[in-house]
Motif scaffolding. Structure first.
Motif, short mmCIF file in Angstrom:
data_model
loop_
_atom_site.label_atom_id
_atom_site.label_comp_id
_atom_site.label_asym_id
_atom_site.label_seq_id
_atom_site.Cartn_x
_atom_site.Cartn_y
_atom_site.Cartn_z
N ASP A 178 0.80 -1.23 0.00
CA ASP A 178 0.00 0.00 0.00
C ASP A 178 0.83 1.28 0.00
O ASP A 178 0.29 2.38 0.05
CB ASP A 178 -0.97 0.01 1.19
N GLY A 179 2.16 1.14 -0.03
CA GLY A 179 3.02 2.32 -0.10
C GLY A 179 3.17 3.05 1.22
O GLY A 179 3.73 4.15 1.27
N CYS A 180 2.72 2.47 2.30
CA CYS A 180 2.79 3.11 3.60
C CYS A 180 4.24 3.13 4.10
O CYS A 180 4.99 2.17 3.92
CB CYS A 180 1.89 2.36 4.58
N HIS A 181 4.61 4.23 4.74
CA HIS A 181 5.91 4.33 5.40
C HIS A 181 5.73 3.81 6.83
O HIS A 181 5.09 4.45 7.66
CB HIS A 181 6.40 5.78 5.44
N GLY A 189 0.22 8.71 4.96
CA GLY A 189 0.72 7.37 4.70
C GLY A 189 1.90 6.99 5.56
O GLY A 189 2.72 6.15 5.17
N ILE A 190 1.99 7.58 6.76
CA ILE A 190 3.10 7.31 7.68
C ILE A 190 2.54 6.67 8.94
O ILE A 190 1.71 7.26 9.64
CB ILE A 190 3.86 8.60 8.03
N ALA A 241 16.87 -0.45 9.03
CA ALA A 241 17.85 -0.38 7.95
C ALA A 241 17.18 -0.42 6.58
O ALA A 241 17.78 -0.02 5.58
CB ALA A 241 18.85 -1.52 8.09
N ALA A 242 15.93 -0.90 6.54
CA ALA A 242 15.20 -0.97 5.27
C ALA A 242 14.64 0.39 4.86
O ALA A 242 14.21 0.55 3.72
CB ALA A 242 14.07 -1.99 5.37
N HIS A 243 14.61 1.36 5.76
CA HIS A 243 14.10 2.68 5.40
C HIS A 243 15.04 3.37 4.42
O HIS A 243 16.26 3.36 4.60
CB HIS A 243 13.93 3.55 6.64
N THR A 244 14.46 3.97 3.42
CA THR A 244 15.23 4.74 2.46
C THR A 244 15.36 6.18 2.93
O THR A 244 14.67 6.61 3.87
CB THR A 244 14.55 4.73 1.08
N ASP A 245 16.21 6.93 2.28
CA ASP A 245 16.31 8.36 2.59
C ASP A 245 14.97 9.05 2.34
O ASP A 245 14.58 9.95 3.08
CB ASP A 245 17.39 9.01 1.73
N ALA A 246 14.26 8.61 1.30
CA ALA A 246 12.95 9.20 1.01
C ALA A 246 11.95 8.90 2.12
O ALA A 246 11.11 9.74 2.46
CB ALA A 246 12.42 8.67 -0.33
N ASP A 247 12.01 7.69 2.68
CA ASP A 247 11.14 7.36 3.82
C ASP A 247 11.39 8.32 4.98
O ASP A 247 10.45 8.85 5.59
CB ASP A 247 11.42 5.92 4.31
N LEU A 248 12.66 8.53 5.31
CA LEU A 248 13.00 9.39 6.44
C LEU A 248 12.58 10.83 6.17
O LEU A 248 12.07 11.52 7.06
CB LEU A 248 14.50 9.31 6.72
N GLU A 249 12.77 11.28 4.94
CA GLU A 249 12.37 12.64 4.59
C GLU A 249 10.85 12.81 4.71
O GLU A 249 10.36 13.85 5.18
CB GLU A 249 12.83 12.97 3.17
N ALA A 250 10.10 11.80 4.29
CA ALA A 250 8.65 11.86 4.43
C ALA A 250 8.24 11.96 5.90
O ALA A 250 7.32 12.71 6.26
CB ALA A 250 8.00 10.63 3.79
N LEU A 251 8.90 11.18 6.77
CA LEU A 251 8.60 11.25 8.19
C LEU A 251 8.90 12.63 8.75
O LEU A 251 8.07 13.22 9.47
CB LEU A 251 9.43 10.19 8.92
#
Length: 390
Positions: free
Chosen positions: A32-35, A336-337, A360-370
């Motif tokens: 579902d694309g959720c962070h 979506g977080i 460790a599976a989080h991407t830089d984009a994931d962290l930026e979204a958070l």
């Protein structure tokens, strides 16, 4: 007309809702694309296809289920191999598998303690540790969180007859701080007590080789009872207790959750063996996680967010008020977080928080979204005139 049980259940539900403590399950779909910043998959192994293949291969070879308890006919060579590997990782002579971390803690405390045992627990220990001591009928005292002086005073004042057990989380699941294992071990030894540590959130993450905050740095002489879980950093399921051969044999004889439970499915054990292989072969996972933690703390501090003092993947954002926590969690969910919204009674009154966990599976984009989501929550709060402090 309702019977007594229906009335009881209805009244408890009303009270739980009225106090704002009603819990909800969220059905998550990996596609579902959720962070996801709510889970405990610290090394990103839960979704690694190599673990999935190892589990499938184990099930094809040995069956989907354990078929019987370990003491009947359920103990297989794959279980034996996993116990040996866990003992080696933690620097202990032996290890014993349990189906869940809760069962490991309950079973260990029930097997070691009785009404003549005095147990001393950190006030913020996991519920399974507190419940285990109650199940055993042990005489328990709780020392202030991380307060070694308070522990020392309780031990000094207690009668010196009988067995004593000091119990602590390794990494505290709601605060993310790490227990002072060396000091706990020294105090316990000076008062003739054993030390039991539940390193559920440290195993795989901390230590030079991922052996946790206890592991080889604090051997079996200093920490006689070590508990670890397999469903967090190792990405599979189950738990274990590691210690001396005599301790493990004692648990086999007397730990009721072990004796009377069907053995872990062999495919799960095979997946955990693969996870341990990857833990050793891919130390860059821990390096990546450390980098994400450092970046998150730096940028969250720049945003003025009320972070707790944690250097582990558990990063609590202490907002104080339960309603405020739910507002922030809802706003993040709209983006979506997913984060953990933790309220009393899980944490004390006034300590409600967002429990953010990094992987460790989080991407830089994931962290930026958070970070963008948290900045938005803070900005909307300021515009609305909401209380900014915890």
């Amino acid at each position: 007309m309702q019977d007594a049980w229906s009335t009881y259940i209805a009244e408890r539900a009303v009270k739980q809702r009225h106090t704002g403590r009603w819990r909800h399950r969220r059905t998550r779909h990996p596609s579902d694309g959720c962070h996801d910043f709510a889970g405990n998959d610290y090394l990103g192994l839960a979704g690694d296809p190599r673990l999935a293949e190892a589990q499938a291969a184990g099930a094809r070879r040995l069956g989907a289920g354990g078929r019987a308890s370990h003491l009947v006919s359920g103990h297989l060579a794959v279980h034996e191999a996993l116990e040996a590997r866990l003992a080696a990782l933690t620097g202990r002579p032996a290890a014993l598998l349990f189906s869940t971390g809760y069962m490991a803690n309950l079973g260990t405390l029930q097997a070691l303690c009785d009404p003549d045992t005095r147990v001393f627990q950190d006030r913020l220990n996991h519920a399974s540790l507190l419940d285990g001591a109650r199940l055993a009928g042990a005489r328990s005292r709780r020392f202030h969180h991380g307060d070694l002086g308070d522990l020392e005073r309780l031990l000094a004042r207690a009668p010196h007859d009988g067995r004593r057990l000091v119990v602590s989380d390794g990494v505290f699941s709601m605060d993310g701080d790490v227990a002072d294992i060396a000091a706990l071990a020294a105090i316990s030894a000076s008062h003739g007590a054993w030390l039991m540590v539940d390193d559920a959130h440290g195993l795989g993450v901390l230590g030079e080789i991922g052996d946790g905050c206890v592991g080889r740095a604090h051997g079996v002489e200093r920490v006689p009872v070590l508990v670890g879980t397999l469903g967090k950093a190792l990405g599979s399921a189950g738990a274990f207790v590691a210690g001396s051969q005599a301790l493990v044999e004692h648990l086999i004889q007397f730990a009721r959750p072990y004796v009377y439970t069907t053995a872990q499915p062999p495919g799960v054990a095979a997946a955990t063996l693969k996870a341990l292989e990857l833990l050793e072969a891919e130390p860059e996972r821990r390096t990546r996680l450390a980098t994400l933690i450092a970046r998150f703390r730096l940028e969250a501090t720049t945003l003025g967010l009320p972070l707790a003092a944690s250097t582990t993947p558990i990063q609590p954002l202490v907002l104080g008020d339960s309603e405020r926590v739910m507002r922030w969690a809802t706003r993040l969910a709209e983006r979506g977080i997913m984060v953990g919204a933790i309220r009393e009674p899980t944490v004390p009154r006034g300590q409600a928080r967002l429990r953010i966990t990094l992987s460790a599976a989080h991407t830089d984009a994931d962290l930026e979204a958070l970070l963008e989501g948290l900045a938005d929550c803070r900005a909307r709060e300021s515009l609305a005139g909401e209380e900014a402090g915890p």
